[in-house]
Structures are given as C-alpha cells and as structure tokens.
Design a protein around this motif. Structure first.
Motif, PDB file in Angstrom:
ATOM      1  N   CYS A  45       0.856  -1.243   0.095  1.00 57.15           N
ATOM      2  CA  CYS A  45       0.116   0.099   0.109  1.00 57.15           C
ATOM      3  C   CYS A  45       0.881   1.297   0.048  1.00 57.15           C
ATOM      4  O   CYS A  45       2.130   1.330   0.433  1.00 57.15           O
ATOM      5  CB  CYS A  45      -0.976   0.225   1.351  1.00 57.15           C
ATOM      6  SG  CYS A  45      -2.087  -1.345   1.189  1.00 57.15           S
ATOM      7  N   GLU A  46       0.232   2.450  -0.489  1.00 62.68           N
ATOM      8  CA  GLU A  46       0.878   3.467  -0.255  1.00 62.68           C
ATOM      9  C   GLU A  46       1.372   4.235   0.977  1.00 62.68           C
ATOM     10  O   GLU A  46       2.389   4.531   0.953  1.00 62.68           O
ATOM     11  CB  GLU A  46       0.078   4.577  -1.097  1.00 62.68           C
ATOM     12  CG  GLU A  46       1.038   5.742  -1.684  1.00 62.68           C
ATOM     13  CD  GLU A  46       1.744   5.361  -3.050  1.00 62.68           C
ATOM     14  OE1 GLU A  46       2.946   5.827  -2.941  1.00 62.68           O
ATOM     15  OE2 GLU A  46       1.324   4.699  -3.934  1.00 62.68           O
TER      16      GLU A  46
ATOM     17  N   ARG B  99      -1.538  -1.498  -3.863  1.00 58.73           N
ATOM     18  CA  ARG B  99      -0.905  -1.410  -5.092  1.00 58.73           C
ATOM     19  C   ARG B  99      -0.220  -2.749  -5.572  1.00 58.73           C
ATOM     20  O   ARG B  99       0.492  -2.636  -6.511  1.00 58.73           O
ATOM     21  CB  ARG B  99       0.121  -0.230  -5.044  1.00 58.73           C
ATOM     22  CG  ARG B  99       1.077  -0.422  -3.952  1.00 58.73           C
ATOM     23  CD  ARG B  99       2.061   0.621  -3.848  1.00 58.73           C
ATOM     24  NE  ARG B  99       3.204   0.427  -2.840  1.00 58.73           N
ATOM     25  CZ  ARG B  99       4.132   1.235  -2.710  1.00 58.73           C
ATOM     26  NH1 ARG B  99       4.076   2.382  -3.150  1.00 58.73           N
ATOM     27  NH2 ARG B  99       5.151   1.104  -1.837  1.00 58.73           N
TER      28      ARG B  99
END
Length: 364
Positions: free
Chosen positions: A287-288, A310
C-alpha cells in the motif's frame, strides 16, 4: 479535532512497549519527522535501537510513567497487555493517550471483548463465562462440544487455551489452564480466517484496508495473503464491522479485527487488537501508506492516508532461525525483507517477516 492537535514534525511520540511493532512504529514516525521515546522493561529491545530515548522500567513504574508523560506530546502502545492502570496514570498526568482506555479494557478481557462486540451489533460465536470447574462443565453442556476454553486475560499465539472435546472433561481443562477465569467459546464452522486493518483519525474519519486471508500453524500466524479473494459483498461486510467497532469505541489509531468467514458468507468477529497488527504487515509493501504510518498519522492528528492496494502480497512470518536465510530472501527480486533486530532466535519466536509481491489482479 482534539485540542493541541495536529502535532507538527519535531514533536515526540511515546510508545509503551519495545518489541517489533514498536520498532516499526518508531521507524514510521521518524520518516514523518517525529521523535520517539520508548518505555519497556526489556534491555536492548528492538524498538529502543531506533528510538531517540528508552526508559527501561516496568510499565507501572510511577517515576518512569511521569518521565514518559513529561517527554511526550502524545503516547501510544504497541501491545494490548499494557496495564490499564498505567494508561490511567498517564492520563491523570495530562498526557494524551491513543487509542483510549476503553479499547484497552475491552481487548484485555475476552468476555468483555465479545460482550462489547455483540452490543456494537457485531456477531461472534456463542460463549460463556467460566470461573470454576463446575461452571466449565455446565457451559460445555449448554454450548456443546468440541468447544474452545481460553483464559480471559493474557495468552497469545495459541497460548492460554485448550479444546474441550468431551463435556465431562471441561472441569479438568479449566484446572489445566491454572484455574484462572476463562471463557468457553462454541466452535465456529468457518471456511477461512480473515482480518481487516482499519484506522480512525481524531476527526472521526475512517481509513480501511482490503481484507487479508490468514493461515496459522500451531496457533501462530504463518502467513497472510492480501488483498484476499473476496466478493464485494464480503468486503463490504468486513468494512461495516470495522467501522462499527471504531465508532463505538471513539477510537483513534489503527486496529486489527480477526474474522471467521462462514460457509453462508456471513462474518463473525473473533478478536480485536487495539494496535497495529501482524496481519497488516503486508501493507508495508502493498500500500502507499502502511499500517504503521497510518497509526502515527492518526495519533498525531494528521489526515489519514490512502489504503488502496498497489500489489498483491503474501506476508510470511520468519520464525526462529528462519531469519538466518536473510541472504536468500534479499536476493529474491519480488521479496521485501523486514527483520526485527532481536538478538536471540528461539523456536517459534517471530524474528522478522517477508512480503512477496505479485501483480494485483484487475478489479482489486
């Protein structure tokens, strides 16, 4: 927004606990410009080696708590077995603590936990309070067997629990668990174990990650695959459960919610953990904004970050001497290695984890 928040970079975050979760929280805090002070009874703890300062003392040491309150602009904790009295003392000293005391009290007692979940509209397995061998036998008769008996407090990674296979053995199982107050849980006829990691900010905003599918061995989490393959309706159900819990607790920070998926598609809540969670480690590379940064953002009053995946990730815990394979893991292009800096490898001890990345499937 609470008075005094958001905190600006340069502020100090106190962490109760010096284990691997504290270490990863400290690393996330440092990247955002915050200093960290750790209180732990352990000398040379994993978190202390990446923190600005470590206070080595018992969690209920009044002088150490006063010092932590003096040094910190906000205080959080990395595990739920911090004495509730320590949190109350910190609050009496004027130190803001997040998550709040209610979450800690609920998570520390399995009967209180399931009672809270049911009152919040979240379904669990049937359960009964057990305070004696006689009550154990009666509970087993009413709930049926097999049933799982757990101590109400303490216990993790499969410790402090035993199966009751025959109602006549329930009293003996209670005694084998030390005669401590227990809970007896009806078995869940589940098809898989899931979890959801979610956060709530000081402004009441929510950020919820995709669900993960968990696999245990000998009571210890072995791996988590996320995002789990799940119908949109199932994901929405898990998100509603997380939102109900966070809102009911007036929670600030990241929480882990363990779930059972039943064959008919319903979800039952198993346990909650008022902290960053082992099943959320996949977010570090998937994930970001990972769960650790998200928790820091929440407790300091910053906006919560995005939670979309992502990549698809298989997180595998490295137990005991498995961490000795670091060179092999480091050579794998799609593997990200996270080691906890523990000095001694013991069988079953979590020494680190790897996140193995693959392409996210369309629509996920």
């Amino acid at each position: 927004m609470d008075a005094g928040f958001p905190l600006a970079p340069g502020a100090t975050i106190g962490i109760l606990g010096g284990g691997q979760l504290g270490r990863m929280l400290a690393l996330a805090a440092a990247r955002l410009g915050f200093d960290v002070v750790v209180l732990t009874p352990e000398i040379d703890a994993p978190a202390s080696r990446v923190a600005r300062e470590t206070l080595i003392a018992a969690y209920d040491d009044p002088d150490a708590l006063a010092r932590l309150a003096d040094l910190s602009d906000v205080i959080t904790y990395e595990f739920e077995n911090v004495p509730a009295a320590a949190v109350e003392r910190l609050k009496a000293l004027g130190a803001p603590v997040a998550p709040g005391g209610q979450a800690l009290a609920v998570a520390q007692d399995r009967v209180a936990e399931k009672t809270f979940l049911n009152e919040a509209g979240v379904k669990t397995v049937a359960f009964a309070t057990v305070d004696s061998a006689e009550e154990a036998a009666e509970a087993a008769r009413l709930l049926g067997v097999p049933a799982l008996m757990k101590t109400r407090r303490e216990g993790y990674d499969g410790k402090g629990q035993k199966w009751v296979e025959h109602a006549a053995d329930a009293g003996a199982v209670f005694e084998a668990l030390g005669g401590a107050p227990c809970i007896l849980e009806a078995p869940a006829d589940f098809v898989r174990e899931l979890s959801i990691i979610a956060a709530r900010g000081r402004d009441g905003g929510l950020a919820i990650y995709p669900i993960g599918e968990n696999h245990h061995e000998a009571g210890i989490l072995r791996r988590t695959v996320a995002p789990a393959r799940a119908a949109p309706e199932l994901a929405a159900q898990a998100e509603r459960i997380a939102a109900q819990i966070l809102t009911r607790l007036d929670y600030v920070g990241v929480i882990g919610v363990e779930l059972f998926e039943l064959s008919d598609g319903r979800l039952l809540a198993n346990e909650i953990a008022p902290r960053v969670h082992n099943t959320g480690h996949w977010t570090q590379d998937g994930c970001e904004v990972c769960q650790f940064e998200q928790h820091i953002r929440a407790v300091v009053g910053w906006p919560l970050g995005p939670t979309e995946a992502r990549a698809r990730v298989e997180m595998v815990n490295l137990l005991g001497d498995e961490a000795g394979g670091w060179a092999k893991f480091a050579a794998e292009p799609e593997t990200r290695l996270h080691l906890y800096g523990k000095r001694e490898a013991k069988p079953g001890r979590k020494m680190g984890h790897v996140n193995r990345l693959s392409r996210l499937e369309p629509g996920r």
